[in-house]
Design an enzyme around this catalytic site. Sequence first.
Site, mmCIF file in Angstrom:
data_model
loop_
_atom_site.group_PDB
_atom_site.id
_atom_site.type_symbol
_atom_site.label_atom_id
_atom_site.label_comp_id
_atom_site.label_asym_id
_atom_site.label_seq_id
_atom_site.Cartn_x
_atom_site.Cartn_y
_atom_site.Cartn_z
ATOM 1 N N CYS A 106 66.560 33.482 -66.172
ATOM 2 C CA CYS A 106 67.413 32.294 -66.214
ATOM 3 C C CYS A 106 67.206 31.523 -64.927
ATOM 4 C CB CYS A 106 68.872 32.726 -66.347
ATOM 5 S SG CYS A 106 70.030 31.338 -66.405
ATOM 6 N N HIS A 148 70.369 32.318 -75.709
ATOM 7 C CA HIS A 148 70.565 32.344 -74.256
ATOM 8 C C HIS A 148 71.211 31.037 -73.786
ATOM 9 C CE1 HIS A 148 69.215 33.160 -69.987
ATOM 10 N NE2 HIS A 148 69.438 31.860 -69.958
ATOM 11 N N GLU A 149 70.676 29.914 -74.269
ATOM 12 C CA GLU A 149 71.222 28.611 -73.851
ATOM 13 C C GLU A 149 72.641 28.431 -74.391
ATOM 14 O OE1 GLU A 149 69.702 27.327 -71.539
ATOM 15 O OE2 GLU A 149 67.797 28.333 -71.858
ATOM 16 N N HIS A 152 75.317 29.802 -72.223
ATOM 17 C CA HIS A 152 75.697 28.969 -71.066
ATOM 18 C C HIS A 152 76.877 28.061 -71.416
ATOM 19 C CE1 HIS A 152 72.733 29.739 -67.945
ATOM 20 N NE2 HIS A 152 71.746 29.700 -68.828
HETATM 21 NI NI NI Z 1 69.819 30.478 -68.480
#
Ligand code: NI
Length: 201
Positions: A106, A148-149, A152
């Site tokens: 990341c 993953h995004e 966030h």
């Molecule tokens: Ni990330």
Amino acid sequence: MSEQALPDLVIIGSPDLMEVQPPVPMEEVPSPAFRERLDILRACMHAYHGIGIAAPQIGWAARVFCLGIEGHAERYPAADAIPFGYWINPTVEPIGSETNWAWEGCLSVPGMRGWVQRPATILARGLDETGTPKEVELSGFAARVYQHEYDHLDGRLYPSRVTEPRWLLPEKSFLQQADWPADWPSPSARASGPGFLATAP
Ligand code: NI
């Protein structure tokens, strides 16, 4: 757009990365100011050598991310190409029960990699840059990056998904991955470089 005009990356420890981000009001999406922010987000993804980036990583509090591998991804050499796309107010829903494992990194957790399990196939829904709804079934590395995004936007960073302490390693260790002890830190993790997907831990 010049590179020096780009915002800095927000890194782990900042409370801004731990917040649930607010949705983008629909009426903002077609505005030139919003379009400009999308352009900056994409420019940051390229400038910082990411394959995905979420708005809070550049100090923009909004449920927006983009992802894509348009050429060679130096941080994920084994990954296939992924068409570039913006996702605004996205949702994610696993399809089926299959999961896989991968070394994730990341931009907001510099110098680290973690061995993370996630659903293998997902239904991705959201708006594109024109405000048009889109719905795509994603699998492979694209599903991995999307999830993953998406994390966030809910204030979650991948280290909180690493279930064994030995599965969080400095990036530099991968330069000597061939010298790691057999089956360490797990058989699949030992055999997988960044960008691989493994069917077992
Ligand atoms: Ni990330």
